[in-house]
Design a protein around this motif. Sequence first.
Motif, short mmCIF file in Angstrom:
data_model
loop_
_atom_site.label_atom_id
_atom_site.label_comp_id
_atom_site.label_asym_id
_atom_site.label_seq_id
_atom_site.Cartn_x
_atom_site.Cartn_y
_atom_site.Cartn_z
N VAL A 1 0.84 -1.20 0.00
CA VAL A 1 0.00 0.00 0.00
C VAL A 1 0.87 1.25 0.00
CG1 VAL A 1 -1.64 1.35 1.37
CG2 VAL A 1 -1.99 -1.10 1.08
N VAL A 2 1.93 1.21 0.79
CA VAL A 2 2.86 2.34 0.84
C VAL A 2 3.54 2.53 -0.52
CG1 VAL A 2 5.06 3.10 1.81
CG2 VAL A 2 3.26 2.26 3.32
N ALA A 3 3.94 1.42 -1.15
CA ALA A 3 4.58 1.52 -2.46
C ALA A 3 3.62 2.10 -3.49
CB ALA A 3 5.07 0.14 -2.90
N LEU B 1 14.15 4.21 -17.25
CA LEU B 1 15.13 4.45 -16.18
C LEU B 1 15.43 3.15 -15.43
CD1 LEU B 1 13.80 7.84 -14.75
CD2 LEU B 1 15.76 7.47 -16.26
N LEU B 2 14.40 2.35 -15.21
CA LEU B 2 14.60 1.08 -14.52
C LEU B 2 15.42 0.11 -15.36
CD1 LEU B 2 11.03 0.69 -13.00
CD2 LEU B 2 13.15 0.96 -11.70
N SER C 1 10.66 5.79 -9.99
CA SER C 1 11.59 4.72 -10.35
C SER C 1 12.15 4.05 -9.10
CB SER C 1 12.73 5.29 -11.21
OG SER C 1 12.24 5.86 -12.40
N VAL C 2 12.55 4.87 -8.13
CA VAL C 2 13.08 4.32 -6.88
C VAL C 2 11.98 3.56 -6.13
CG1 VAL C 2 14.07 4.89 -4.64
CG2 VAL C 2 14.86 6.07 -6.69
N GLY C 3 10.75 4.09 -6.17
CA GLY C 3 9.64 3.40 -5.50
C GLY C 3 9.38 2.04 -6.10
N CYS C 4 9.47 1.94 -7.41
CA CYS C 4 9.27 0.65 -8.08
C CYS C 4 10.39 -0.33 -7.70
CB CYS C 4 9.23 0.85 -9.59
SG CYS C 4 8.88 -0.65 -10.52
N ARG D 1 6.61 -5.05 -11.99
CA ARG D 1 6.30 -4.24 -10.81
C ARG D 1 5.85 -2.84 -11.23
NH1 ARG D 1 5.25 -5.35 -5.79
NH2 ARG D 1 5.48 -3.10 -5.70
N ARG D 2 6.49 -2.30 -12.26
CA ARG D 2 6.14 -0.97 -12.75
C ARG D 2 4.68 -0.92 -13.18
NH1 ARG D 2 6.92 4.04 -12.30
NH2 ARG D 2 4.93 3.43 -11.48
#
Length: 353
Positions: free
Chosen positions: A40-42, A79-80, A244-247, A267-268
């Motif tokens: 949920v946070v992600a 970016l990923l 990007s960092v969150g993913c 995941r993205r």
Amino acid sequence: MLPSTPSRSPYESGREPGALQLGERLPRGRRLAFWAQAEVVAAATDLAEVIGGAIALHILFGIPLLAGGVIVGVVSMLLLAVQTHRGPRHFEFVMSGLLAIITVGFVTGLFLGPVDWGEAVAGVLPRLEGTPTVLLAASMLGATVMPHAIYAHSALARDRHGLPPARAALPQLLTATRWDVLLSLLVAGSVNIAMLLLAAGNLSGVPGTDSIEGAHAAIVAALGPGVGIAFGVGLLASGLASTSVGCYAGSAIMGGLLHVRLSVFTRRLITLVPALVVIAAGVDPTWALVLSQVLLSLGIPFALVPLVRLTGDRAVMGVFVNRACVSVVAWVVVALIVALNLALLVLTAAGGG
């Protein structure tokens, strides 16, 4: 002391990063519950950053929000790809470049707009006056101490150097990590302060500045179109970097807690869809941003409590266990964050104004 703890954990314990060690320690039910809140946070992180990037594209080029959200998602996939094909170090270089753009974009206006430094110093002491101010304080906390960054920093430390790192290299790694965290916090803190000063000096009392678009229009009116463009570019870079960092963090969360490895591209897509749905539903983007940051604030203790407990456990950390003073400071910080979140929940439930 506390900010460097996430990256110290995998170095010194030789195990999964920080809170993700819970995947080895918790029974299935509690592990799934912890994973659910982390997801949920992600998702909240992605929601905020995709919306922020979409607003930036709308400000700069007039692109509709939904199309802008799709563009942000596609660019973040590219970016990923850097992390997937070139490794963590190249990914960090790209993120550092975006951070430089963010810094220039948000700090530029500070040199052109007047700042009342007396008022700025007086504003250092927080004044919480009812639910709205507590809500904003929680959202600012969530936006600054983002829980996904705790997971991501630990995972980057693991992926860059492997587990366990060479024993002889530990002192050098820890010193480099402390400097890395110190410089990152210095830049991030400076940018956040610059944004607050810019808003306080140029937007106070100006009607229509309760949205990002309105704030941008007011900045353009007060400081000129050049600063407005810099603001939009900084907002776009911020959205791209953070999503990007969150993913990346979401991938680490699923791998550590469920032992399921999905590609970062999968995941993205998983976290991008809810953000696009919110945009397509016509939800007020600024309000969605604030609420998403509140969710991040509520998620901070779930990331910090296991981290502080594990890094204070000699059985896990060995000779690198946190010193007593570090643990005390860490628990005080956690307690303050929990108190703020509880105050928000109580005031909201009571319908406080």
